[in-house]
Design a protein around this motif. Structure first.
Motif, PDB file in Angstrom:
ATOM      1  N   VAL A 175       0.850  -1.188  -0.097  1.00  0.00           N
ATOM      2  CA  VAL A 175      -0.159  -0.036   0.093  1.00  0.00           C
ATOM      3  C   VAL A 175       0.825   1.191   0.053  1.00  0.00           C
ATOM      4  N   PHE A 176       1.976   1.331   0.896  1.00  0.00           N
ATOM      5  CA  PHE A 176       2.804   2.436   1.049  1.00  0.00           C
ATOM      6  C   PHE A 176       3.561   2.704  -0.199  1.00  0.00           C
ATOM      7  N   PHE A 177       4.130   1.437  -0.627  1.00  0.00           N
ATOM      8  CA  PHE A 177       4.880   1.497  -2.145  1.00  0.00           C
ATOM      9  C   PHE A 177       4.083   2.175  -3.244  1.00  0.00           C
ATOM     10  N   LEU A 178       2.669   1.872  -3.245  1.00  0.00           N
ATOM     11  CA  LEU A 178       1.874   2.431  -4.289  1.00  0.00           C
ATOM     12  C   LEU A 178       1.665   3.982  -4.062  1.00  0.00           C
ATOM     13  N   HIS A 179       1.583   4.292  -2.587  1.00  0.00           N
ATOM     14  CA  HIS A 179       1.429   5.767  -2.032  1.00  0.00           C
ATOM     15  C   HIS A 179       2.798   6.469  -2.626  1.00  0.00           C
ATOM     16  N   LEU A 233       9.933   2.794  15.220  1.00  0.00           N
ATOM     17  CA  LEU A 233      10.718   1.861  14.210  1.00  0.00           C
ATOM     18  C   LEU A 233       9.746   0.975  13.291  1.00  0.00           C
ATOM     19  N   LYS A 234       8.848   0.346  13.777  1.00  0.00           N
ATOM     20  CA  LYS A 234       7.731  -0.415  12.877  1.00  0.00           C
ATOM     21  C   LYS A 234       7.087   0.591  11.686  1.00  0.00           C
ATOM     22  N   LEU A 235       6.772   1.877  12.084  1.00  0.00           N
ATOM     23  CA  LEU A 235       6.150   2.499  10.986  1.00  0.00           C
ATOM     24  C   LEU A 235       7.306   3.088  10.042  1.00  0.00           C
ATOM     25  N   SER A 236       8.464   3.037  10.612  1.00  0.00           N
ATOM     26  CA  SER A 236       9.558   3.557   9.495  1.00  0.00           C
ATOM     27  C   SER A 236       9.863   2.504   8.580  1.00  0.00           C
ATOM     28  N   LEU A 237      10.045   1.272   8.976  1.00  0.00           N
ATOM     29  CA  LEU A 237      10.371   0.027   8.241  1.00  0.00           C
ATOM     30  C   LEU A 237       9.283  -0.347   7.197  1.00  0.00           C
ATOM     31  N   LEU A 238       7.821  -0.157   7.681  1.00  0.00           N
ATOM     32  CA  LEU A 238       6.640  -0.550   6.913  1.00  0.00           C
ATOM     33  C   LEU A 238       6.165   0.596   6.285  1.00  0.00           C
ATOM     34  N   LEU A 239       6.357   1.569   6.579  1.00  0.00           N
ATOM     35  CA  LEU A 239       5.643   2.769   5.732  1.00  0.00           C
ATOM     36  C   LEU A 239       6.498   3.764   5.260  1.00  0.00           C
ATOM     37  N   LEU A 240       7.655   4.025   6.006  1.00  0.00           N
ATOM     38  CA  LEU A 240       8.555   5.292   5.231  1.00  0.00           C
ATOM     39  C   LEU A 240       9.209   4.601   4.336  1.00  0.00           C
ATOM     40  N   LEU A 241      10.040   3.303   4.514  1.00  0.00           N
ATOM     41  CA  LEU A 241      10.622   2.968   3.380  1.00  0.00           C
ATOM     42  C   LEU A 241       9.947   2.437   2.298  1.00  0.00           C
ATOM     43  N   PRO A 242       9.012   1.782   2.284  1.00  0.00           N
ATOM     44  CA  PRO A 242       8.233   1.412   0.997  1.00  0.00           C
ATOM     45  C   PRO A 242       7.781   2.778   0.248  1.00  0.00           C
ATOM     46  N   GLN A 253       8.904   6.485  -4.184  1.00  0.00           N
ATOM     47  CA  GLN A 253       9.211   7.602  -5.060  1.00  0.00           C
ATOM     48  C   GLN A 253      10.458   7.349  -5.866  1.00  0.00           C
ATOM     49  N   LEU A 254      11.487   6.658  -5.626  1.00  0.00           N
ATOM     50  CA  LEU A 254      12.686   6.297  -6.252  1.00  0.00           C
ATOM     51  C   LEU A 254      12.345   5.713  -7.541  1.00  0.00           C
ATOM     52  N   ALA A 255      11.113   4.783  -7.351  1.00  0.00           N
ATOM     53  CA  ALA A 255      10.660   4.019  -8.670  1.00  0.00           C
ATOM     54  C   ALA A 255       9.854   4.829  -9.389  1.00  0.00           C
ATOM     55  N   ARG A 256       9.528   6.320  -9.471  1.00  0.00           N
ATOM     56  CA  ARG A 256       8.516   6.941 -10.087  1.00  0.00           C
ATOM     57  C   ARG A 256       9.343   7.353 -11.444  1.00  0.00           C
ATOM     58  N   PRO A 257      10.366   7.440 -11.675  1.00  0.00           N
ATOM     59  CA  PRO A 257      11.095   7.592 -13.033  1.00  0.00           C
ATOM     60  C   PRO A 257      10.987   6.405 -13.986  1.00  0.00           C
TER      61      PRO A 257
END
Length: 329
Positions: free
Chosen positions: A51-55, A172-181, A186-190
């Protein structure tokens, strides 16, 4: 008016999906509960990451930069999202806390601590002919701030209800499963941004399907523990009434504040829609990460689920009223 609302409900398959997910949890709680055959912990973690990767993939940086300089709007929106909402919960908990079950009170606290929603805030700002660039910036900024501020607010204020939350583990949990994806998206947008934009209708559907899985898993633990059988229908009426009260209060306060600060109508629209909304798409994954296998998780997410549908119905009517105003000279 009522006919339009009925038509909206009929078109909103996501609402029907949430009702279906809750119904399945009532019928088959053992399959989706923690330790059940569905392996809910693994499935939900994978779903949250997706979900957060798609966001992140759908977050438009160019439009974010376009709206970044409107600081008065941003201060107002973020102050409401992470300041006025928690303060309102404190007041309501002081007045009504003695009559509200602890898990429901925690659910309303969580509702008041989660960030604003992105998609519907921006869409309704556009329908109402408001400041779309500002809405995109504020809704996106809110999602990023929520990764750190939501567990902080819940952790600090939950102590007033006699409950506690480990802030270090939560962040820590939110960073790994929300911030990281989010960052990976964002890096995959191009590479994938154009594909995502072309098939956004379908990727949004995948996003919502993951949310329905999370809703099902969240309710399974609560049903299996017997929480809903103990409270009955009265708890649903209580939560619905609380959601209506919070939404009406925040819509009124945000509108009056924007006008008091002499915002333009376009900025007022962005402030009202972004400052009054709460995200279900991010909120349910956050609840799973913050509260884990809490037996009251179904009750904790229920205020957010009710509030989500109310804000869509009420704000869509407001957007139509704003849109009907005469064009500016």
């Amino acid at each position: 008016m009522s006919l339009r609302l009925v038509k909206r409900l009929a078109r909103d398959w996501f609402l029907l999906g949430m009702l279906g997910a809750v119904g399945l949890a009532l019928l088959f709680p053992d399959f989706g509960r923690s330790g059940g055959a569905m392996h809910a912990d693994v499935v939900t973690n994978v779903g949250i990451f997706a979900v957060f990767f798609l966001h992140g993939l759908g977050m438009p940086m160019a439009q974010l930069r376009a709206g970044a300089l409107q600081w008065r709007l941003h201060v107002l929106v973020q102050s409401f999202t992470f300041g006025v909402f928690p303060a309102l919960w404190l007041v309501l908990n002081l007045v009504f806390g003695a009559w509200v079950p602890a898990d429901v009170s925690l659910g309303f606290l969580f509702l008041c601590a989660v960030p604003s929603t992105i998609s519907s805030s921006v869409a309704m700002t556009g329908v109402a002919r408001g400041n779309v660039a500002g809405a995109i910036f504020d809704a996106s900024l809110s999602s990023l701030l929520g990764i750190f501020l939501t567990p902080l607010i819940v952790g600090l204020l939950a102590r007033t209800t006699g409950q506690s939350l480990s802030l270090g583990d939560a962040i820590l949990k939110l960073s790994l499963l929300l911030l990281l994806p989010l960052a990976l998206g964002q890096l995959a947008r191009p590479l994938l941004g154009a594909f995502f934009a072309r098939y956004r209708k379908y990727t949004n559907g995948v996003d919502r399907l993951f949310i329905l899985v999370l809703v099902y898993a969240s309710f399974c633990d609560s049903v299996a523990s017997g929480i809903f059988s103990r409270h009955g229908g009265a708890i649903v009426a209580l939560i619905l009434g609380g959601a209506v009260l919070i939404l009406a209060t925040v819509l009124t306060l945000s509108t009056l504040t924007a006008r008091r600060l002499r915002f333009s109508t376009e900025d007022e629209i962005a402030a009202v829609f972004c400052g009054s909304k709460k995200t279900l798409a991010s909120g349910v994954p956050m609840a799973r990460l913050l509260f884990g296998a809490h037996p009251g998780l179904g009750l904790i997410v229920l205020p957010l689920m009710f509030y989500h549908q109310l804000q869509l119905l009420v704000c869509s009517v407001l957007a139509e009223r704003y849109a009907a105003r005469p064009p500016a000279p």
